[in-house]
Scaffold this active site. Structure first.
Site, PDB file in Angstrom:
ATOM      1  N   PRO A  11      -1.468   4.668  20.624  1.00  0.00           N
ATOM      2  CA  PRO A  11      -1.524   6.105  20.886  1.00  0.00           C
ATOM      3  C   PRO A  11      -2.907   6.706  20.688  1.00  0.00           C
ATOM      4  CG  PRO A  11      -0.335   5.664  18.847  1.00  0.00           C
ATOM      5  CD  PRO A  11      -0.574   4.345  19.502  1.00  0.00           C
ATOM      6  N   ASN A  12      -3.219   7.589  21.607  1.00  0.00           N
ATOM      7  CA  ASN A  12      -4.436   8.399  21.609  1.00  0.00           C
ATOM      8  C   ASN A  12      -5.709   7.634  21.944  1.00  0.00           C
ATOM      9  OD1 ASN A  12      -3.141  10.915  20.942  1.00  0.00           O
ATOM     10  ND2 ASN A  12      -2.830  10.043  18.908  1.00  0.00           N
ATOM     11  N   ARG A  19     -11.898  12.351  21.969  1.00  0.00           N
ATOM     12  CA  ARG A  19     -11.261  12.652  20.686  1.00  0.00           C
ATOM     13  C   ARG A  19     -12.181  12.272  19.529  1.00  0.00           C
ATOM     14  NH1 ARG A  19      -7.083   8.949  17.756  1.00  0.00           N
ATOM     15  NH2 ARG A  19      -6.529  10.276  16.011  1.00  0.00           N
ATOM     16  N   TYR A  24     -14.884   8.172  16.359  1.00  0.00           N
ATOM     17  CA  TYR A  24     -14.580   7.075  17.279  1.00  0.00           C
ATOM     18  C   TYR A  24     -15.702   6.743  18.253  1.00  0.00           C
ATOM     19  CZ  TYR A  24      -9.880   7.861  15.529  1.00  0.00           C
ATOM     20  OH  TYR A  24      -8.789   7.995  14.711  1.00  0.00           O
ATOM     21  N   ASN A  75      -5.022  -2.772  18.756  1.00  0.00           N
ATOM     22  CA  ASN A  75      -5.355  -1.543  18.052  1.00  0.00           C
ATOM     23  C   ASN A  75      -4.121  -0.662  18.212  1.00  0.00           C
ATOM     24  OD1 ASN A  75      -6.203   0.937  17.128  1.00  0.00           O
ATOM     25  ND2 ASN A  75      -8.253   0.765  18.001  1.00  0.00           N
ATOM     26  N   ALA A  78      -2.200   4.874  15.155  1.00  0.00           N
ATOM     27  CA  ALA A  78      -1.381   5.392  14.059  1.00  0.00           C
ATOM     28  C   ALA A  78      -0.125   4.561  13.814  1.00  0.00           C
ATOM     29  CB  ALA A  78      -1.013   6.845  14.329  1.00  0.00           C
ATOM     30  N   HIS A  81       0.276   2.240  10.730  1.00  0.00           N
ATOM     31  CA  HIS A  81       0.655   2.765   9.423  1.00  0.00           C
ATOM     32  C   HIS A  81       2.135   3.101   9.324  1.00  0.00           C
ATOM     33  CE1 HIS A  81      -3.658   3.099   9.438  1.00  0.00           C
ATOM     34  NE2 HIS A  81      -3.597   3.980  10.428  1.00  0.00           N
ATOM     35  N   ASP A  88       7.669  -6.663  13.440  1.00  0.00           N
ATOM     36  CA  ASP A  88       8.695  -7.628  13.826  1.00  0.00           C
ATOM     37  C   ASP A  88       8.356  -8.302  15.154  1.00  0.00           C
ATOM     38  OD1 ASP A  88      10.087  -7.046  11.514  1.00  0.00           O
ATOM     39  OD2 ASP A  88      11.581  -5.773  12.505  1.00  0.00           O
ATOM     40  N   GLU A  99      -5.952  -7.577  14.465  1.00  0.00           N
ATOM     41  CA  GLU A  99      -5.847  -6.119  14.391  1.00  0.00           C
ATOM     42  C   GLU A  99      -7.249  -5.517  14.382  1.00  0.00           C
ATOM     43  OE1 GLU A  99      -3.872  -2.737  11.433  1.00  0.00           O
ATOM     44  OE2 GLU A  99      -4.228  -4.752  10.661  1.00  0.00           O
ATOM     45  N   HIS A 101      -9.432  -1.729  14.271  1.00  0.00           N
ATOM     46  CA  HIS A 101      -9.529  -0.279  14.125  1.00  0.00           C
ATOM     47  C   HIS A 101     -10.992   0.092  14.303  1.00  0.00           C
ATOM     48  CE1 HIS A 101      -5.438   0.508  12.845  1.00  0.00           C
ATOM     49  NE2 HIS A 101      -5.524  -0.620  12.163  1.00  0.00           N
ATOM     50  N   SER A 103     -12.490   2.944  13.549  1.00  0.00           N
ATOM     51  CA  SER A 103     -12.993   3.598  12.337  1.00  0.00           C
ATOM     52  C   SER A 103     -12.600   2.771  11.114  1.00  0.00           C
ATOM     53  CB  SER A 103     -12.417   5.008  12.218  1.00  0.00           C
ATOM     54  OG  SER A 103     -11.021   4.951  11.967  1.00  0.00           O
ATOM     55  N   ARG A 108     -10.824   6.882   5.265  1.00  0.00           N
ATOM     56  CA  ARG A 108     -10.253   8.083   5.876  1.00  0.00           C
ATOM     57  C   ARG A 108      -9.098   8.611   5.026  1.00  0.00           C
ATOM     58  NH1 ARG A 108      -9.271   7.479  11.966  1.00  0.00           N
ATOM     59  NH2 ARG A 108      -9.198   9.725  11.749  1.00  0.00           N
ATOM     60  N   ARG A 112      -3.789   6.537   5.957  1.00  0.00           N
ATOM     61  CA  ARG A 112      -4.313   5.503   6.861  1.00  0.00           C
ATOM     62  C   ARG A 112      -4.733   4.232   6.122  1.00  0.00           C
ATOM     63  NH1 ARG A 112      -5.232   8.064  11.878  1.00  0.00           N
ATOM     64  NH2 ARG A 112      -5.660  10.289  11.667  1.00  0.00           N
TER      65      ARG A 112
END
Length: 154
Positions: A11-12, A19, A24, A75, A78, A81, A88, A99, A101, A103, A108, A112
């Protein structure tokens, strides 16, 4: 045939470049994807990129990786978290997941700091900006196509 790696963005991340550029950066998702394809090609990988704001799409794609890819760069945004469903799916997929990220999630907001995904990922890269995707591809390339060590005679 080249090994396939899925790069999945949650998302985002479609708003990269717009953003919170102070957090970012200014690169867009299209920039990230183009760079990943270039890096992947250099590593002998076929890169398939996808982005969704919907958790179920990410779950479906991780499950698809079980038979269609040799690894995943994820990535989850959100959802890292909050999502047990993604955890699963990673467990069921049976392929290495790195994984990423952009940032540093540990610098933060407190919520997070914990990622459910980290517990099942083969590796975690945080706070390296979009370079993290390149680092993840390098790590996956080593796992998928291990370098043969030369025998040194003495």
């Amino acid at each position: 045939m080249k090994p396939v790696v899925f790069i999945l963005n949650g998302p985002n991340l479609n708003l990269l470049g717009l953003r919170e550029p102070a957090v970012y950066g200014s690169a867009t998702l299209a920039d990230v994807e183009a760079r990943a394809r270039t890096v992947g090609e250099g590593l002998g990988l076929e890169i398939e990129t996808r982005q969704s704001n919907h958790e179920g799409d990410l779950v479906d794609w991780i499950q698809e990786a079980r038979t269609a890819a040799q690894g995943v760069v994820l990535n989850a945004g959100a959802y890292s978290h909050t999502s047990i469903a993604i955890v699963d799916a990673i467990r069921a997929a049976g392929v290495p997941v790195i994984e990423v990220h952009i940032s540093n999630i540990h610098a933060r907001e407190r919520f997070r700091h914990h990622s459910y995904v980290s517990a099942v990922a083969a590796g975690v890269i945080v706070g390296c900006g979009i370079d993290g995707y390149e680092f993840a591809l390098q790590a996956l390339a080593r796992r998928i196509t291990p370098l043969e060590l030369e025998t040194i005679s003495v």
